[in-house]
Design a protein around this motif. Structure first.
Motif, PDB file in Angstrom:
ATOM      1  N   GLY A  55       2.527  -2.152  -6.211  1.00  0.00           N
ATOM      2  CA  GLY A  55       1.734  -2.065  -5.097  1.00  0.00           C
ATOM      3  C   GLY A  55       0.101  -2.233  -5.799  1.00  0.00           C
ATOM      4  N   VAL A 109      -7.663  -1.947  -3.373  1.00  0.00           N
ATOM      5  CA  VAL A 109      -6.472  -1.049  -2.711  1.00  0.00           C
ATOM      6  C   VAL A 109      -6.287   0.014  -3.968  1.00  0.00           C
ATOM      7  N   PHE A 120      -7.508  -7.587  -2.872  1.00  0.00           N
ATOM      8  CA  PHE A 120      -6.477  -6.558  -2.767  1.00  0.00           C
ATOM      9  C   PHE A 120      -6.565  -5.912  -4.042  1.00  0.00           C
ATOM     10  N   LEU A 180      -7.245   4.173  -2.866  1.00  0.00           N
ATOM     11  CA  LEU A 180      -6.028   4.897  -2.727  1.00  0.00           C
ATOM     12  C   LEU A 180      -6.186   6.042  -3.851  1.00  0.00           C
ATOM     13  N   VAL A 236      -6.128  -2.559   5.795  1.00  0.00           N
ATOM     14  CA  VAL A 236      -5.292  -3.888   5.646  1.00  0.00           C
ATOM     15  C   VAL A 236      -5.937  -4.721   7.093  1.00  0.00           C
ATOM     16  N   LEU A 277      -4.113   3.024   6.392  1.00  0.00           N
ATOM     17  CA  LEU A 277      -3.478   1.814   5.901  1.00  0.00           C
ATOM     18  C   LEU A 277      -3.674   0.582   6.865  1.00  0.00           C
ATOM     19  N   CYS A 308       0.748  -1.388  -0.022  1.00  0.00           N
ATOM     20  CA  CYS A 308      -0.019  -0.136  -0.071  1.00  0.00           C
ATOM     21  C   CYS A 308       0.799   1.387   0.077  1.00  0.00           C
ATOM     22  N   ARG A 309       1.912   1.203   0.865  1.00  0.00           N
ATOM     23  CA  ARG A 309       2.674   2.441   0.850  1.00  0.00           C
ATOM     24  C   ARG A 309       3.534   2.646  -0.415  1.00  0.00           C
TER      25      ARG A 309
END
Length: 229
Positions: free
Chosen positions: A138, A168, A164, A172, A191, A187, A98-99
């Protein structure tokens, strides 16, 4: 002095690439992509913006896809930690992915991120090429992360990356476009309350989910939309 055949003479090295020149071309690729999208990006327009010839571009990149991947690798997708994700836990791996995706999105403006998503839907192989060229971005859940989680007993066998890859990137990107926070607290919640439970729900025995939107191969909508003829 002994006679030397022409064929034995050392070969001359090819002309080295001008790093500054290539950087200017890739910046032009980014600019055209942001303005016109993947479909509207052409060798002619990139060459005009960069003050280069089309032949120069073709010598470097045989296809538009290769040219776009090179631009992403030099710009938005460039990251010092672009290697495989392996933190030792599923939760840590998901947070790291994610980061990484957030970092990629922050390196590009929102319009470019949207255009790249659209390009990936129009050209699924582009998504594959980006992941292969720059490492996990990601946007997808690598099979290596799922396999490791299964071995550690964190996920049951047969877990599918659908949750995912459907959730995600979408959330985002939406939060970024609307100026909403996506800090570590967010985040962690994403998660812990969404991704891990959803991944566990896709185990063997559960109906196989479709491909997520960021998987690179989602199924197109075959139903006519209102107003379509």
């Amino acid at each position: 002095m002994p006679y030397r055949k022409v064929s034995e003479q050392p070969r001359r090295a090819g002309r080295p690439r001008d790093a500054a020149r290539e950087s200017a071309i890739l910046e032009a690729v980014d600019a055209v992509l942001a303005e016109r999208g993947y479909e509207g990006l052409t060798y002619e327009e990139v060459a005009r913006r960069a003050g280069a010839s089309k032949a120069t571009l073709y010598r470097r990149w045989a296809t538009k896809r290769e040219m776009v991947v090179a631009a992403l690798r030099a710009g938005p997708a460039r990251a010092p930690d672009a290697g495989p994700v392996d933190t030792g836990s599923l939760r840590g791996d998901l947070l790291a992915l994610c980061r990484r995706l957030l970092a990629t999105m922050r390196a590009a403006d929102g319009r470019t991120a949207l255009l790249l998503l659209q390009a990936g839907l129009e050209d699924p192989e582009l998504c594959d090429a980006i992941e292969e060229a720059v490492g996990p971005t990601g946007s997808r859940l690598p099979a290596s992360v799922v396999d490791a989680a299964v071995r550690r007993g964190e996920l049951p066998a047969g877990a599918d990356p659908f949750p995912f890859e459907e959730v995600v990137g979408s959330v985002l990107l939406l939060r970024r476009l609307n100026g909403l926070a996506a800090d570590d607290d967010y985040l962690h919640a994403l998660v812990d309350t969404v991704l891990v439970p959803a991944l566990r729900a896709t185990a063997d025995g559960a109906p196989r989910p479709p491909a997520g939107i960021f998987s690179g191969h989602p199924a197109p909508d075959t139903h006519p939309r209102e107003g379509d003829s």
